[in-house]
Write a protein that holds these residues in place. Structure first.
Motif, PDB file in Angstrom:
ATOM      1  N   GLY A 195     -30.089  69.857 -33.156  1.00  0.00           N
ATOM      2  CA  GLY A 195     -29.867  69.575 -31.746  1.00  0.00           C
ATOM      3  C   GLY A 195     -29.258  68.218 -31.467  1.00  0.00           C
ATOM      4  N   SER A 196     -29.699  67.591 -30.376  1.00  0.00           N
ATOM      5  CA  SER A 196     -29.115  66.334 -29.923  1.00  0.00           C
ATOM      6  C   SER A 196     -29.596  65.162 -30.768  1.00  0.00           C
ATOM      7  CB  SER A 196     -29.464  66.103 -28.452  1.00  0.00           C
ATOM      8  OG  SER A 196     -30.870  66.044 -28.290  1.00  0.00           O
ATOM      9  N   VAL A 197     -28.808  64.099 -30.731  1.00  0.00           N
ATOM     10  CA  VAL A 197     -29.121  62.870 -31.469  1.00  0.00           C
ATOM     11  C   VAL A 197     -29.779  61.896 -30.503  1.00  0.00           C
ATOM     12  CG1 VAL A 197     -28.164  60.936 -32.770  1.00  0.00           C
ATOM     13  CG2 VAL A 197     -27.200  63.236 -33.044  1.00  0.00           C
ATOM     14  N   THR A 198     -31.000  61.490 -30.798  1.00  0.00           N
ATOM     15  CA  THR A 198     -31.785  60.718 -29.835  1.00  0.00           C
ATOM     16  C   THR A 198     -32.191  59.333 -30.319  1.00  0.00           C
ATOM     17  OG1 THR A 198     -33.840  61.736 -30.649  1.00  0.00           O
ATOM     18  CG2 THR A 198     -32.716  62.840 -28.819  1.00  0.00           C
ATOM     19  N   SER A 199     -31.774  58.943 -31.542  1.00  0.00           N
ATOM     20  CA  SER A 199     -32.170  57.634 -32.061  1.00  0.00           C
ATOM     21  C   SER A 199     -31.161  57.163 -33.097  1.00  0.00           C
ATOM     22  CB  SER A 199     -33.557  57.712 -32.717  1.00  0.00           C
ATOM     23  OG  SER A 199     -33.500  58.490 -33.914  1.00  0.00           O
ATOM     24  N   ALA A 200     -31.224  55.870 -33.406  1.00  0.00           N
ATOM     25  CA  ALA A 200     -30.348  55.317 -34.442  1.00  0.00           C
ATOM     26  C   ALA A 200     -30.628  55.951 -35.796  1.00  0.00           C
ATOM     27  CB  ALA A 200     -30.531  53.802 -34.515  1.00  0.00           C
ATOM     28  N   ALA A 201     -31.912  56.212 -36.091  1.00  0.00           N
ATOM     29  CA  ALA A 201     -32.272  56.832 -37.369  1.00  0.00           C
ATOM     30  C   ALA A 201     -31.701  58.240 -37.473  1.00  0.00           C
ATOM     31  CB  ALA A 201     -33.788  56.854 -37.535  1.00  0.00           C
ATOM     32  N   GLU A 202     -31.696  58.969 -36.364  1.00  0.00           N
ATOM     33  CA  GLU A 202     -31.136  60.320 -36.402  1.00  0.00           C
ATOM     34  C   GLU A 202     -29.614  60.276 -36.497  1.00  0.00           C
ATOM     35  OE1 GLU A 202     -32.202  64.649 -34.592  1.00  0.00           O
ATOM     36  OE2 GLU A 202     -32.425  62.925 -33.248  1.00  0.00           O
ATOM     37  N   ALA A 203     -28.977  59.294 -35.867  1.00  0.00           N
ATOM     38  CA  ALA A 203     -27.534  59.130 -35.998  1.00  0.00           C
ATOM     39  C   ALA A 203     -27.152  58.851 -37.450  1.00  0.00           C
ATOM     40  CB  ALA A 203     -27.049  57.997 -35.091  1.00  0.00           C
ATOM     41  N   LEU A 204     -27.951  58.026 -38.129  1.00  0.00           N
ATOM     42  CA  LEU A 204     -27.724  57.755 -39.549  1.00  0.00           C
ATOM     43  C   LEU A 204     -27.803  59.053 -40.346  1.00  0.00           C
ATOM     44  CD1 LEU A 204     -27.487  55.777 -41.994  1.00  0.00           C
ATOM     45  CD2 LEU A 204     -29.991  55.690 -41.973  1.00  0.00           C
ATOM     46  N   ALA A 205     -28.794  59.886 -40.042  1.00  0.00           N
ATOM     47  CA  ALA A 205     -28.957  61.147 -40.755  1.00  0.00           C
ATOM     48  C   ALA A 205     -27.751  62.057 -40.557  1.00  0.00           C
ATOM     49  CB  ALA A 205     -30.238  61.838 -40.292  1.00  0.00           C
ATOM     50  N   PHE A 206     -27.277  62.184 -39.337  1.00  0.00           N
ATOM     51  CA  PHE A 206     -26.111  63.033 -39.067  1.00  0.00           C
ATOM     52  C   PHE A 206     -24.875  62.501 -39.798  1.00  0.00           C
ATOM     53  CE2 PHE A 206     -28.547  65.304 -36.045  1.00  0.00           C
ATOM     54  CZ  PHE A 206     -27.811  66.401 -35.614  1.00  0.00           C
TER      55      PHE A 206
END
Length: 243
Positions: free
Chosen positions: A146-157
């Protein structure tokens, strides 16, 4: 050159490596290193894989004795654990399952090509509803998380959907040389509509000094990515051929 070393480390058919001798290009002087703090990323959960019969190694899981994983055709029955994926939401047990995939079907059966001559593609195995499922395209990955909600999740994507990888410290080997006067370690900037994730990507195939470039990857809030132009920052001192 961590990305290159990982791809070569898969071995067994990915390609032959030939050192061609020292190159004549002069390297840059010792650069200014801008050291950003390491992002706080939760640890990746691997327990469901261990419960299924996989055995933990330094950077992954040997799943040769795990029938539930073997059915996905992971290269060498090996799963790679990427610490950068710990920020994904919802939180799941996830591991990289690389596999040989036809280039004609790669749009739906592979996320990122890792091999040179061998069409080896990155996919992911995820623990789900008491079993495991295979995520094998960028569209499936975005739909799953789904959506990207944090810097850590942006790194993962950014790391999951490209060949680029984080480097939290810059330390070269004895056979590598700098190309840039200023290098910033991995960091994530919040921007309007998403995040800019600053990673490093290595030229992996062919005959060259395989430069590693700093690259900014824009991750939108809906999980779509845009890869910026890379800036070479270091390379091998020898010309190496990777077939």
């Amino acid at each position: 050159m961590k990305v290159l070393r990982y791809v070569l480390g898969l071995g067994m058919g990915l390609g032959l490596v030939h050192a061609m001798g020292s190159a004549e290009q002069a390297s840059a002087a010792e650069p200014t290193i801008i050291q950003h703090p390491m992002l706080d990323v939760p640890a990746v959960n691997v327990q469901p894989f261990l419960d299924a019969g996989c055995v933990r190694s330094d950077d992954g899981l040997d799943c040769s004795a795990a029938p539930a994983i073997q059915r996905f055709g992971c290269f060498g029955n090996f799963l790679r654990i990427d610490p950068s994926l710990g920020g994904l939401e919802p939180r799941v047990a996830i591991a990289e399952c690389s596999a040989v995939v036809s280039d004609e079907t790669a749009a739906t059966t592979g996320i990122v090509r890792l091999g040179c001559r061998l069409p080896l593609y990155r996919r992911y195995v995820i623990a789900s509803r008491g079993g495991f499922e295979l995520v094998q395209s960028e569209a499936q990955f975005r739909e799953r998380f789904g959506s990207v909600t944090s810097a850590a999740e942006a790194l993962a994507f950014a790391t999951a959907l490209t060949t680029a990888q984080p480097q939290w410290k810059i330390a070269l080997g004895e056979n590598e040389e700098f190309l840039a006067d200023r290098i910033e370690t991995t960091h994530v900037d919040r921007i309007r509509g998403g995040y800019d994730v600053h990673l490093f990507d290595t030229e992996r195939c062919g005959c060259s000094q395989h430069p590693t470039s700093a690259v900014a990857i824009r991750v939108s809030l809906n999980g779509r990515i845009q890869v910026g132009e890379g800036v070479p920052v270091y390379q091998d001192t020898q010309v190496i051929c990777v077939d």
